[in-house]
Design an enzyme around this catalytic site. Structure first.
Site, PDB file in Angstrom:
ATOM      1  CG  HIS A 276      -0.842  -1.184   5.559  1.00  0.00           C
ATOM      2  ND1 HIS A 276       0.392  -1.491   6.091  1.00  0.00           N
ATOM      3  CD2 HIS A 276      -1.131  -2.210   4.720  1.00  0.00           C
ATOM      4  CE1 HIS A 276       0.833  -2.649   5.586  1.00  0.00           C
ATOM      5  NE2 HIS A 276      -0.070  -3.098   4.760  1.00  0.00           N
TER       6      HIS A 276
HETATM    7  O1  RIB Z   1       1.436  -0.171   1.467  1.00  0.00           O
HETATM    8  C1  RIB Z   1       0.143  -0.159   2.009  1.00  0.00           C
HETATM    9  C2  RIB Z   1      -0.659   0.967   1.437  1.00  0.00           C
HETATM   10  O2  RIB Z   1      -0.775   0.819   0.004  1.00  0.00           O
HETATM   11  C3  RIB Z   1      -2.107   0.969   1.950  1.00  0.00           C
HETATM   12  O3  RIB Z   1      -2.603   2.267   1.951  1.00  0.00           O
HETATM   13  C4  RIB Z   1      -2.825   0.151   0.913  1.00  0.00           C
HETATM   14  O4  RIB Z   1      -4.221   0.447   0.857  1.00  0.00           O
HETATM   15  C5  RIB Z   1      -2.147   0.622  -0.358  1.00  0.00           C
HETATM   16  O5  RIB Z   1      -2.747   1.854  -0.736  1.00  0.00           O
END
Ligand code: RIB
Ligand code: CA
Length: 352
Positions: A276
């Site tokens: 992500h």
């Molecule tokens: O949903 C994924 C996100 O939420 C990413 O940034 C992970 O690190 C959490 O912060």
């Protein structure tokens, strides 16, 4: 002799001009982050990228409590020890109006896969406790100061809940609107959420802050689960790179992601992890990894079952005329994974 002096002075001026031009031409970036395992990998990519000048790392309560996120951030910066470490600031301890929510079941007890408990054969910590001091300014103030200084030359990349951004908007809406780009990791439009059926973690934790951010009117790009869940780093990819050539930074990636990959193997059925936050930093480096469309994004803040849901018209031919965001809809996942691994391996040779 005089001629040599003149040449020497000219060379000195040229090198200063080149340094000034590179600095001026670099993308000035703030990373707002809640380290977090994928945040750590995103930090490593950002610190390895000479096309970015990391002006500040601002931390927010999310995957772990903000004090832990700040310590994790400092640990990574010190381990990768760039020549001039960016300031790390402490941000919001909890969302604007809701209680804090952490994700230790995903990111480990220390928020970074338990690497703070790893020791070398001599008994010393493999990833030592940081000694850097935090920037004295609260994160929202540091964000506003840089927004005032850099304006449209600033890129704000958010990797956690948007609480700091909302508080910075409250401090100086005009300065925040003039930022060059805000790139947000968050949301889920045509896919299920990862924290509720309909909501992604960063938005779910602080939907009111997300609503303020999409309503700001600054150039906004959203990197949702729709694309980040297509980008998977498989455990074997790291192991095979490390077998080919030792790399302290890829060892950090392997160590920090082990717990996170175990979680994905159990809950998502593959032996790897979603990227992500690294993909979001990748967007700041090179927009060509992702295709976006202009649309209007809204955030649900009142629904009991739909809290943190992100909604947008993404049907071709129906895109709104007055968009408030670019939403990522396609990604070149394989090219990004190769880019991520190669850039870390090639440039972070000076990590301890
Ligand atoms: O949903 C994924 C996100 O939420 C990413 O940034 C992970 O690190 C959490 O912060
Ligand atoms: Ca994050």
């Amino acid at each position: 002799m005089a001629g040599q002096n003149t040449i020497g002075i000219r060379l000195c001026i040229y090198s200063l001009l080149i340094k000034w031009y590179n600095l001026y031409d670099m993308k000035h970036v703030i990373l707002d982050t809640d380290p977090g395992v994928d945040d750590v990998m995103a930090l490593a990519l950002a610190l390895a990228s000479s096309d970015l000048k990391i002006e500040a790392l601002t931390t927010v309560s999310g995957n772990a409590a903000v004090e832990q996120c700040a310590r994790n951030c400092q640990l990574v910066v010190e381990f990768l020890h760039p020549e001039n470490p960016p300031p790390v600031a402490l941000g919001a301890t909890q969302p604007l109006v809701r209680p804090p929510l952490t994700a230790h079941e995903v990111h480990g007890p220390d928020g970074i896969g338990g690497i703070t408990q790893l020791h070398l054969p001599d008994g010393l910590r493999k990833y030592p406790e940081p000694t850097l001091s935090l920037d004295p300014r609260p994160a929202p103030q540091l964000i506003v100061d840089l927004a005032r200084d850099l304006g449209e030359r600033l890129s704000l990349v958010t990797l956690g809940p948007l609480t700091n951004i909302a508080q910075a908007i409250d401090l100086d809406r005009s300065a925040m609107r003039n930022i060059g780009e805000i790139i947000v990791m968050g949301g889920a439009f045509k896919v299920y959420g990862n924290t509720s059926l309909v909501a992604e973690f960063n938005i779910f934790v602080d939907p009111e802050a997300a609503q303020m951010t999409v309503g700001l009117g600054a150039p906004l790009t959203i990197i949702p689960l729709d694309v980040t869940e297509q980008v998977r780093l498989m455990r074997g990819r790291i192991d095979s790179r490390l077998e080919a050539a030792p790399s302290a930074v890829l060892e950090l990636v392997r160590d920090v992601s082990a717990f996170y990959m175990d979680y994905h193997r159990e809950h998502d059925g593959f032996d790897g992890c979603y990227m992500h936050d690294p993909l979001t930093v990748g967007m700041a480096i090179d927009h060509s990894f992702i295709r976006t469309v202009p649309t209007v994004v809204a955030v649900e803040t009142t629904g009991e079952l739909t809290r943190g849901m992100t909604l947008a018209e993404l049907r071709p031919g129906r895109l709104p005329e007055l968009p408030n965001a670019e939403v990522a809809v396609e990604v070149d996942a394989e090219r990004f994974i190769d880019f991520f691994l190669s850039r870390l391996q090639e440039t972070m040779k000076n990590a301890k």
